[in-house]
Design an enzyme around this catalytic site. Structure first.
Site, PDB file in Angstrom:
ATOM      1  N   ASP A 181      -8.813 -10.393   9.054  1.00  0.00           N
ATOM      2  CA  ASP A 181      -8.304  -9.012   9.061  1.00  0.00           C
ATOM      3  C   ASP A 181      -9.261  -7.894   9.479  1.00  0.00           C
ATOM      4  OD1 ASP A 181      -5.830  -7.579   8.489  1.00  0.00           O
ATOM      5  OD2 ASP A 181      -6.901  -6.636   6.848  1.00  0.00           O
TER       6      ASP A 181
ATOM      7  N   LYS B  77      -1.950 -11.836  12.749  1.00  0.00           N
ATOM      8  CA  LYS B  77      -3.411 -11.990  12.705  1.00  0.00           C
ATOM      9  C   LYS B  77      -3.818 -13.166  11.823  1.00  0.00           C
ATOM     10  CE  LYS B  77      -4.189  -7.813  11.174  1.00  0.00           C
ATOM     11  NZ  LYS B  77      -2.773  -7.390  11.165  1.00  0.00           N
ATOM     12  N   THR B  78      -3.335 -13.166  10.581  1.00  0.00           N
ATOM     13  CA  THR B  78      -3.737 -14.199   9.637  1.00  0.00           C
ATOM     14  C   THR B  78      -3.194 -15.565  10.066  1.00  0.00           C
ATOM     15  OG1 THR B  78      -3.818 -12.603   7.844  1.00  0.00           O
ATOM     16  CG2 THR B  78      -3.611 -14.910   7.209  1.00  0.00           C
TER      17      THR B  78
ATOM     18  N   ARG C  17       2.109 -12.199  -1.322  1.00  0.00           N
ATOM     19  CA  ARG C  17       0.786 -12.441  -0.731  1.00  0.00           C
ATOM     20  C   ARG C  17      -0.021 -13.418  -1.557  1.00  0.00           C
ATOM     21  NH1 ARG C  17      -1.157  -9.503   4.093  1.00  0.00           N
ATOM     22  NH2 ARG C  17       0.329  -7.823   4.346  1.00  0.00           N
TER      23      ARG C  17
ATOM     24  N   HIS D 254      -9.497  -3.746  13.300  1.00  0.00           N
ATOM     25  CA  HIS D 254      -8.443  -4.348  12.484  1.00  0.00           C
ATOM     26  C   HIS D 254      -7.964  -5.592  13.235  1.00  0.00           C
ATOM     27  CE1 HIS D 254      -4.236  -4.049  10.462  1.00  0.00           C
ATOM     28  NE2 HIS D 254      -5.076  -4.720   9.702  1.00  0.00           N
TER      29      HIS D 254
ATOM     30  N   ARG E 246       0.841  -1.193   0.000  1.00  0.00           N
ATOM     31  CA  ARG E 246       0.000   0.000   0.000  1.00  0.00           C
ATOM     32  C   ARG E 246       0.880   1.248   0.000  1.00  0.00           C
ATOM     33  NH1 ARG E 246      -2.053   1.138   4.225  1.00  0.00           N
ATOM     34  NH2 ARG E 246      -1.049  -0.408   5.546  1.00  0.00           N
TER      35      ARG E 246
ATOM     36  N   LYS F 199      -8.340  -2.476   1.511  1.00  0.00           N
ATOM     37  CA  LYS F 199      -8.191  -1.522   2.595  1.00  0.00           C
ATOM     38  C   LYS F 199      -9.011  -0.247   2.316  1.00  0.00           C
ATOM     39  CE  LYS F 199      -5.718  -3.276   6.001  1.00  0.00           C
ATOM     40  NZ  LYS F 199      -5.408  -4.697   5.834  1.00  0.00           N
TER      41      LYS F 199
ATOM     42  N   SER G 278       0.366  -4.857  10.881  1.00  0.00           N
ATOM     43  CA  SER G 278       0.829  -5.750   9.817  1.00  0.00           C
ATOM     44  C   SER G 278       2.035  -6.575  10.273  1.00  0.00           C
ATOM     45  CB  SER G 278       1.206  -4.905   8.605  1.00  0.00           C
ATOM     46  OG  SER G 278       1.548  -5.759   7.550  1.00  0.00           O
TER      47      SER G 278
END
Ligand code: ATP
Ligand code: MN
Length: 534
Positions: free
Chosen positions: A260, A245-246, A325, A223, A61, A203, A241
């Site tokens: 997410d 989390k994932t 990704r 988030h 991003r 996002k 990030s």
């Protein structure tokens, strides 16, 4: 191959500025999109059948190029800052017009009707217009997929117009450089140009939900990832990030709600999305089997390279980027919860990847500490990727998601505080980062240990063990945990030089205090008392 044009009844594409002569690929299946990307040479299938593409100049991003149109709706509601950068409405119209002219000249465009928010009470319909088939596949994977029935009467609430090949002219278009993401809350449209990084779409929608849900619907947007045990107990995992989390929400023993973005209502939590967007750097089947096996037909893999002379992905390669990704529908995870909703959270985890090696790998927070940590939103990244020792750099990102929050962080924090009290939630802090020293000295916490700590917290195995308060940060540190060697639970005793730990710890504590100054006026005594003691 299905070729559909503007005659799709009721689709109202003309209002967007698409000409009748423009070829529109509407709502193609993943198989069709993959086929088109392969034929055009934009993508290649790897040996497990996933589509591998390159996003181009941008592989992540670009927060400095994300704008919100400042108008009557947003002027006094948006918290204007480095992440919420105002842009005049005239530039939005100008760029939208230029983008549509650009798209009308392309051989074809891809249109997809999708949705966000698994809870039907909050669902929003999204129409996505892309310049290429793989961006459209991303939208298929990541957003909710409407049924045939829902498509019949589909009315878009929001539009995403995405054209990676369209470049803005900063001298006349009001942007910083040639790439941009612009959100208009008045026109309910997100314009993305000059960048092929697919995460901008996901996002972008997250950003608008972080405005609409708390501001208009009294729902806390978060988030975080979320999963659910067999008894229906929900856990949510906040973190910036790269904190896990994932990775940590994909747990074979629990149902995955999402990786997410979630909302927390009076009744429970729901996923905003219909898919996952996982990092693949250093991915192995052994350590992350769920994500590894999701790389199959339909999955979209970004910016990886193959082992020489094969179509086998080299997961260790950072040749194009470290931020490799894969996106895939939620159902690619073996135990996905469908629809992606669960009850009220029983446990909250704050994930931090502390490359300074200071914070304990698992600890329990009081409500005051939880609020302090939530507002702080700490993680420490390794600054550079060059060989040799690089100093970890602290990041403080309010609510673990400042780049995506249009409102003042205090609004989210206040809602979280209220919900935590009402629901008597346990709050844990997990350091998925360094142990035995800072980056360069120590090593990253083993994933299997982090998983064991989370499992123990969820199973109640940490309810009756002995705890000791961390002398500086105050959180309660369990002194034993099933499946984890006791000696790694206290970070200070993992450092070969405990005095060096104390120095690092004081340094970090001061950074916390310095960062919190800007919030100190707006919070109560209980939260202020949770500051680290130096
Ligand atoms: P984003 O918001 O960018 O999607 P994320 O919070 O989902 O980030 P992950 O994609 O889960 O983060 O990234 C965590 C990375 O760290 C993974 O590549 C994982 O393999 C690696 N890792 C190494 N050790 C650990 C650990 N102890 N706990 C969690 N992740 C770990
Ligand atoms: Mn993630």
């Amino acid at each position: 191959m299905t070729l559909q044009t503007l005659s799709i009844p009721g689709k109202e594409l003309e209002v967007l500025g698409l000409q009748a002569s423009t070829r529109v690929h509407y709502q193609l299946s993943p198989e069709e999109l993959v086929e088109q990307a392969v034929i055009s040479g934009e993508g290649v299938r790897n040996d497990t059948g996933a589509l591998c593409i390159r996003t181009g100049e941008f592989t992540g991003r670009s927060p400095q190029d994300k704008f919100i149109v400042k108008d009557a709706v947003t002027a006094d509601t948006v918290n204007w800052n480095n992440f919420n950068i105002p842009i005049d409405e005239k530039y939005f119209h100008q760029l939208k017009e230029k983008m549509m002219a650009y798209l009308n000249q392309r051989p074809a465009v891809w249109v997809r009707d999708a949705a966000a928010c698994a809870d039907p009470a909050y669902r929003i319909n999204i129409r996505v217009i892309n310049e290429n088939p793989w961006s459209n596949l991303f939208a298929y994977n990541m957003f909710l997929r409407p049924s045939e029935n829902e498509l019949e009467n589909f009315k878009a609430d929001w539009h995403i117009i995405q054209a990676p090949g369209f470049k803005a002219d900063p001298a006349v278009d009001g942007t910083r450089q040639h790439n941009f993401a612009i959100v208009s809350f008045t026109h309910k449209t997100i314009l993305i140009g000059g960048t092929g990084y697919t995460g901008e779409m996901k996002k972008g929608i997250f950003t608008i939900l972080n405005y609409v849900l708390p501001h208009e619907k009294n729902v806390l947007s978060m988030h975080c990832s979320a999963n659910m045990g067999n008894e229906g107990d929900v856990a949510v995992f906040f973190g910036l990030s790269g904190t896990g989390k994932t990775t940590l929400s994909a747990d074979p023993a629990r149902k995955l709600i999402g990786d997410d973005e979630h909302g927390w209502t009076a009744d429970g939590v729901f996923n905003f999305e219909g898919g996952c967007y996982a990092k693949t750097i250093d991915l192995t089947e052994e350590k992350e089997p769920e994500i590894f096996h999701a790389i199959r037909p339909g999955a979209l893999v970004e910016n990886v390279t193959f082992l020489n002379g094969t179509n086998t992905i080299d997961f260790t390669s950072k040749e194009i980027t470290e931020n490799t990704r894969v996106s895939y529908p939620l159902s690619y995870i073996s135990n996905a919860q469908e629809p992606a909703m669960g009850g009220l959270p029983a446990n909250i985890f704050f994930l931090t990847c502390d490359a300074k090696g200071v914070l304990p790998p698992v600890s329990k927070l009081t409500p005051g500490q939880a609020m302090y940590q939530f507002i702080s939103g700490y993680t420490a990244k390794v600054a550079g990727t060059e060989a040799g020792v690089t100093e970890p750099k602290s990041t403080f990102s309010a609510c673990f998601g400042a780049p995506f929050l249009p409102l003042h962080p205090g609004q989210y924090a206040e809602m979280l505080g209220r919900k935590m009290k009402e629901n008597k939630v346990n709050v844990w802090m997990i350091n998925t980062g360094w142990s035995g020293g800072a980056y360069g000295e120590g090593s990253r916490m083993k994933l299997s240990y982090t998983r064991a700590m989370i499992t123990a917290a969820l199973n109640g195995d940490l309810n009756n063990v002995h705890y000791e308060a961390h002398p500086v940060f105050g959180m309660e540190v369990p002194q034993s945990c099933p499946g984890v060697p006791a000696e790694i639970l206290n970070p200070r005793s993992t450092w070969s030089d405990p005095a060096a730990y104390d120095v690092k710890c004081t340094e970090l504590a001061k950074e916390f205090i310095q960062n919190f100054k800007k919030y100190a006026d707006g919070v109560n005594e209980e939260i202020l008392a949770a500051a680290p003691k130096v």
